[in-house]
Design a protein around this motif. Structure first.
Motif, PDB file in Angstrom:
ATOM      1  N   GLN A   1       0.827  -1.204   0.000  1.00  0.00           N
ATOM      2  CA  GLN A   1       0.000   0.000   0.000  1.00  0.00           C
ATOM      3  C   GLN A   1       0.862   1.255   0.000  1.00  0.00           C
ATOM      4  N   ASN A   2       0.201   2.388  -0.286  1.00  0.00           N
ATOM      5  CA  ASN A   2       0.872   3.671  -0.126  1.00  0.00           C
ATOM      6  C   ASN A   2       1.306   3.828   1.321  1.00  0.00           C
ATOM      7  N   ALA A   3       2.472   4.396   1.545  1.00  0.00           N
ATOM      8  CA  ALA A   3       3.075   4.431   2.883  1.00  0.00           C
ATOM      9  C   ALA A   3       2.309   5.277   3.885  1.00  0.00           C
ATOM     10  N   PHE A   4       1.395   6.116   3.433  1.00  0.00           N
ATOM     11  CA  PHE A   4       0.646   6.988   4.347  1.00  0.00           C
ATOM     12  C   PHE A   4      -0.858   6.864   4.108  1.00  0.00           C
ATOM     13  N   SER A   5      -1.299   5.659   3.788  1.00  0.00           N
ATOM     14  CA  SER A   5      -2.680   5.457   3.356  1.00  0.00           C
ATOM     15  C   SER A   5      -3.655   5.156   4.486  1.00  0.00           C
ATOM     16  N   LEU A   6      -3.175   4.682   5.639  1.00  0.00           N
ATOM     17  CA  LEU A   6      -4.088   4.217   6.688  1.00  0.00           C
ATOM     18  C   LEU A   6      -4.645   5.376   7.506  1.00  0.00           C
ATOM     19  N   ASN A   7      -5.987   5.410   7.656  1.00  0.00           N
ATOM     20  CA  ASN A   7      -6.556   6.426   8.538  1.00  0.00           C
ATOM     21  C   ASN A   7      -6.322   6.014   9.990  1.00  0.00           C
TER      22      ASN A   7
ATOM     23  N   GLU B   1      10.709  14.828   7.350  1.00  0.00           N
ATOM     24  CA  GLU B   1      10.092  16.116   7.585  1.00  0.00           C
ATOM     25  C   GLU B   1       9.307  16.530   6.347  1.00  0.00           C
ATOM     26  N   CYS B   2       8.138  17.079   6.562  1.00  0.00           N
ATOM     27  CA  CYS B   2       7.337  17.550   5.427  1.00  0.00           C
ATOM     28  C   CYS B   2       7.579  19.039   5.208  1.00  0.00           C
ATOM     29  N   LYS B   3       6.933  19.594   4.208  1.00  0.00           N
ATOM     30  CA  LYS B   3       7.101  21.017   3.899  1.00  0.00           C
ATOM     31  C   LYS B   3       6.658  21.908   5.058  1.00  0.00           C
ATOM     32  N   CYS B   4       5.736  21.409   5.877  1.00  0.00           N
ATOM     33  CA  CYS B   4       5.234  22.194   7.003  1.00  0.00           C
ATOM     34  C   CYS B   4       6.166  22.146   8.213  1.00  0.00           C
ATOM     35  N   GLY B   5       7.186  21.279   8.152  1.00  0.00           N
ATOM     36  CA  GLY B   5       8.150  21.206   9.239  1.00  0.00           C
ATOM     37  C   GLY B   5       7.874  20.121  10.263  1.00  0.00           C
ATOM     38  N   TYR B   6       6.920  19.217   9.971  1.00  0.00           N
ATOM     39  CA  TYR B   6       6.614  18.128  10.883  1.00  0.00           C
ATOM     40  C   TYR B   6       7.244  16.825  10.405  1.00  0.00           C
ATOM     41  N   PHE B   7       7.584  15.950  11.355  1.00  0.00           N
ATOM     42  CA  PHE B   7       7.864  14.566  11.019  1.00  0.00           C
ATOM     43  C   PHE B   7       6.535  13.829  10.973  1.00  0.00           C
ATOM     44  N   ILE B   8       6.398  12.894  10.030  1.00  0.00           N
ATOM     45  CA  ILE B   8       5.124  12.196   9.854  1.00  0.00           C
ATOM     46  C   ILE B   8       5.353  10.694   9.907  1.00  0.00           C
ATOM     47  N   ALA B   9       4.580  10.015  10.744  1.00  0.00           N
ATOM     48  CA  ALA B   9       4.678   8.564  10.867  1.00  0.00           C
ATOM     49  C   ALA B   9       3.990   7.893   9.680  1.00  0.00           C
ATOM     50  N   SER B  10       4.634   6.878   9.138  1.00  0.00           N
ATOM     51  CA  SER B  10       4.069   6.131   8.017  1.00  0.00           C
ATOM     52  C   SER B  10       3.163   5.009   8.531  1.00  0.00           C
TER      53      SER B  10
ATOM     54  N   CYS C   1       0.357  17.157   3.996  1.00  0.00           N
ATOM     55  CA  CYS C   1       1.458  16.490   3.299  1.00  0.00           C
ATOM     56  C   CYS C   1       1.341  14.973   3.403  1.00  0.00           C
ATOM     57  N   TYR C   2       1.551  14.306   2.291  1.00  0.00           N
ATOM     58  CA  TYR C   2       1.658  12.848   2.185  1.00  0.00           C
ATOM     59  C   TYR C   2       0.364  12.089   2.455  1.00  0.00           C
ATOM     60  N   GLY C   3      -0.520  12.593   3.304  1.00  0.00           N
ATOM     61  CA  GLY C   3      -1.735  11.852   3.634  1.00  0.00           C
ATOM     62  C   GLY C   3      -1.878  11.695   5.133  1.00  0.00           C
ATOM     63  N   HIS C   4      -2.227  10.486   5.568  1.00  0.00           N
ATOM     64  CA  HIS C   4      -2.420  10.227   6.989  1.00  0.00           C
ATOM     65  C   HIS C   4      -1.073  10.047   7.690  1.00  0.00           C
ATOM     66  N   GLY C   5      -1.121  10.020   9.014  1.00  0.00           N
ATOM     67  CA  GLY C   5       0.087   9.789   9.805  1.00  0.00           C
ATOM     68  C   GLY C   5       0.224  10.817  10.918  1.00  0.00           C
ATOM     69  N   THR C   6       0.672  10.369  12.092  1.00  0.00           N
ATOM     70  CA  THR C   6       0.865  11.255  13.236  1.00  0.00           C
ATOM     71  C   THR C   6       1.935  12.294  12.924  1.00  0.00           C
ATOM     72  N   ARG C   7       1.607  13.558  13.169  1.00  0.00           N
ATOM     73  CA  ARG C   7       2.573  14.651  12.996  1.00  0.00           C
ATOM     74  C   ARG C   7       3.248  14.931  14.334  1.00  0.00           C
ATOM     75  N   PHE C   8       4.568  15.093  14.333  1.00  0.00           N
ATOM     76  CA  PHE C   8       5.253  15.362  15.589  1.00  0.00           C
ATOM     77  C   PHE C   8       6.524  16.169  15.354  1.00  0.00           C
ATOM     78  N   LEU C   9       7.057  16.687  16.461  1.00  0.00           N
ATOM     79  CA  LEU C   9       8.293  17.461  16.465  1.00  0.00           C
ATOM     80  C   LEU C   9       9.281  16.813  17.424  1.00  0.00           C
ATOM     81  N   ILE C  10      10.558  16.954  17.138  1.00  0.00           N
ATOM     82  CA  ILE C  10      11.621  16.504  18.040  1.00  0.00           C
ATOM     83  C   ILE C  10      12.329  17.749  18.568  1.00  0.00           C
ATOM     84  N   HIS C  11      12.439  17.848  19.893  1.00  0.00           N
ATOM     85  CA  HIS C  11      13.002  19.043  20.512  1.00  0.00           C
ATOM     86  C   HIS C  11      14.422  18.849  21.032  1.00  0.00           C
ATOM     87  N   GLY C  12      14.935  17.623  20.980  1.00  0.00           N
ATOM     88  CA  GLY C  12      16.299  17.407  21.437  1.00  0.00           C
ATOM     89  C   GLY C  12      16.408  16.165  22.290  1.00  0.00           C
TER      90      GLY C  12
END
Length: 355
Positions: free
Chosen positions: A10-16, A268-277, A331-342
């Motif tokens: 499947q597409n890597a970001f297809s699951l709701n 990282e997506c264009k919005c600056g988030y990491f997205i889980a596949s 960006c990309y579709g579904h997936g948890t968006r998150f940030l890493i602070h260190g």
């Protein structure tokens, strides 16, 4: 594992989120039971936690391994003769590195998943790639540190690979000029660890020796190494701005991942988030290891469906992160968006991809 075969197609970001939660709950419970049976060390660990293998635990209840345990112990769910590759984390001392053992099936699934994720970021075409490192970084075909493993992994997307640095670690301007001359008219890749990118493409490069206009079609991917430039107070925006101003590179993507957990690589997506596949997810825990709400910062716990040769499907890292609460990112579709602070302060350096 049969569930992986269907998922990888499947597409890597297809699951709701609802479907993904059900899938992860079922299969992470299965992996916990599987590794409990296959790994004596993991079994002892779970027994020490008095964990009751209920087969239907919620994701937050599935036990995790603290990442630094991989430095102290050899976790395997396969026989030693089945080890195909050994991955080592980057670190300051050779005797204090994480050791990850994978068999052929895990290695193949890792490549398939990386390709699925990468295609969403870059596209399906293989491209010329300039690596900001030395070629002798990847000499041993059966044993890789985090740096070599990343270079080797991303190299499958390249139809041509050149290395910017010579054996002494200096920029080889002849190689660079030839590469840019051949490839500047179309999209090409630049790959390197964050500290290497900063040191060589931002600080050291002599712009008088090259035509910076030849970087305009570059797509730069970097990860790890932030700690080495953290003291310079360089944010993501400053880092990207330097590359744009100095070399005209506009497309820059950071990635986050651990050598200790194959399958968990987050771009990282264009919005600056990491997205889980589809293949991985993230939980944030507070100092008491309780689940944080969205928007709260805490320790990052990573979940992955891929580790079958060792019990790496649920790992508590020493990184501080945050699941984004309200966002309009598409960006990309579904997936948890998150940030890493260190990194957690005073945590032992575990190193991974030079993070």
């Amino acid at each position: 594992m049969h569930f992986l075969n269907n998922l990888i197609n499947q597409n890597a970001f297809s699951l709701n989120p609802i479907i993904k939660t059900k899938l992860f709950k079922k299969n992470l419970n299965f992996l916990t039971s599987f590794h409990y049976k296959k790994s004596n060390l993991y079994k002892k660990y779970l027994n020490g936690l008095n964990y009751q293998n209920k087969q239907n635990s919620n994701l937050s209840e599935i036990p995790f391994l603290p990442v630094r345990l991989f430095k102290e112990f050899d976790f395997l769910s396969i026989k030693k003769k089945e080890i195909f590759k050994t991955l080592f984390s980057s670190g300051t001392t050779s005797g204090n590195l994480s050791k990850i053992y994978i068999d052929k099936a895990n290695a193949l699934n890792q490549i398939k998943v990386l390709q699925k994720i990468f295609n969403n970021v870059i596209g399906n075409s293989r491209l010329p790639m300039l690596v900001i490192d030395r070629e002798n970084t990847i000499l041993d075909r059966n044993s890789f540190n985090a740096s070599a493993a990343a270079i080797k992994g991303f190299s499958i997307f390249a139809n041509q690979i050149v290395y910017l640095l010579n054996e002494k670690g200096n920029i080889d301007y002849k190689i660079l000029s030839n590469f840019l001359k051949q490839n500047h008219k179309n999209k090409f890749l630049i790959f390197g660890f964050t500290s290497n990118i900063y040191l060589n493409l931002i600080k050291k490069i002599n712009k008088k020796k090259i035509d910076i206009n030849n970087f305009s079609n570059a797509f730069l991917i970097h990860g790890g190494g932030w700690k080495k430039i953290e003291e310079k107070k360089i944010s993501r925006n400053k880092f990207n701005a330097y590359l744009n101003k100095n070399l005209g590179i506009k497309n820059v993507r950071n990635y986050y991942g651990l050598v200790e957990q194959i399958g968990s690589i987050f771009f990282e997506c264009k919005c600056g988030y990491f997205i889980a596949s589809n293949y991985s997810d993230i939980i944030i825990r507070d100092e008491n290891l309780n689940i944080c709400k969205k928007g709260e910062t805490g320790l990052v716990q990573l979940l992955s469906l891929l580790p079958t040769s060792y019990p790496g499907h649920s790992i508590l890292t020493e990184d501080i992160g945050e699941i984004v609460n309200d966002h309009e990112c598409k960006c990309y579709g579904h997936g948890t968006r998150f940030l890493i602070h260190g990194r957690l302060r005073n945590a032992e350096l575990r190193g991974c991809s030079n993070i």
